[in-house]
Scaffold this motif. Structure first.
Motif: not given
Ligand SMILES: Cc1ncc(COP(=O)(O)O)c(C=O)c1O
Length: 191
Positions: A107-131
């Motif tokens: 869902g984050l990767n469908r939002i304009k300016g957001f780019s998120c890699r798939m985390p391999k553990g834990a329960f967080y998402a850490f998207p890059n929002v520079t765009q």
């Protein structure tokens, strides 16, 4: 000495957890920290532990006894129950967190300016929002105040976190989808 916080060791999705304490010669040099907040969802119970050489443990025990006068006894009994009881819930929650991670990151990767890699553990998402063109702190504040979604600015974790946000997926899939809709609506107007 290595101080190793391994509190997410049972929340690994891809690959296996390896403790630095198992590396040859590191058993003596490592203080391993763990707790019940993540694996057993006992956040707020203030129950954790360290694994270290006995000579160090004596000092830490003295420090803890004199600084917080020990963890409440009933909390310790709950911790024992968590460790000795059926562990099926741990596997169920890991699978559930994986489902939430997959849906939320997609869902984050469908939002304009957001780019998120798939985390391999834990329960967080850490998207890059520079765009988005927004600074992390300003963006996290705007999302809270205008979109009604709480997250942390990556810069709260240090200067290299600038350009990122941190979202927790420790919530229902329904609420996570609602958060995604609210972020998406907001970015359509402000990014
Ligand atoms: C890496 C890490 N270590 C430790 C903790 C602390 O957990 P608690 O103080 O609830 O036991 C957290 C909680 O957010 C964490 O993310």
């Amino acid at each position: 000495m290595v101080l190793s916080d391994e509190i997410y060791s049972r929340l690994v999705f891809d690959g296996e957890h390896h403790s630095i304490m198992s590396v040859p010669d590191f058993q003596e040099r490592t203080i391993l920290l763990d707790g019940f907040s993540k694996t057993y969802a006992m956040t707020g119970w203030r129950l954790g532990y360290g694994v270290m050489r006995p000579d160090l443990a004596n000092h830490v025990a003295r420090l803890m006894t004199n600084s917080n006068s020990c963890t409440a006894s009933f909390t310790q009994i709950a911790g024992l129950e968590a460790l000795r009881g059926d562990q099926a819930s741990v596997d169920q929650m890991r699978a559930e967190f994986r489902r939430r991670r997959d849906a939320f990151v997609a869902g984050l990767n469908r939002i304009k300016g957001f780019s998120c890699r798939m985390p391999k553990g834990a329960f967080y998402a850490f998207p890059n929002v520079t765009q988005t063109g927004w600074k992390s702190k300003k963006l996290s504040e705007a999302l809270l105040e205008q979109a009604g979604v709480a997250c942390l600015s990556g810069s709260s974790f240090g200067e290299f976190g600038e350009g990122y946000l941190r979202f927790s997926v420790a919530n229902s899939l329904e609420n996570l989808n609602q958060a995604l809709r609210q972020i998406d609506d907001w970015t359509k107007k402000h990014v």
